[in-house]
Design a protein around this motif. Sequence first.
Motif: not given
Length: 74
Positions: A1-8, A24-29, A32-45
């Motif tokens: 399960m990919p976990f992506v953390s983005i700081r802006m 980001v989700t589409r890129s990992l799919v 890397r062939g990842k399931n889009p439902a498994a991709v988790q992304i957190v955006i921190e401002e």
Amino acid sequence: MPFVSIRMAGSATRAQKAAIVDDVTRSLVTRRGKNPAAVQIVIEEVSLENYGAGGQLIADRDSPKGDANAAPSR
């Protein structure tokens, strides 16, 4: 399960954040062939007053001219 953390620095609109999450989700799919439902992304401002570069706060660097609190220009 990919976990992506983005700081802006600064803030983005809800639409901008939604587009970033989609991109980001589409890129990992695609790459890397990842399931889009498994991709988790957190955006921190990060407030521009809480982020510095080159020895000064970004908030000061980007201040409009004439701002008494702005760093002197070089």
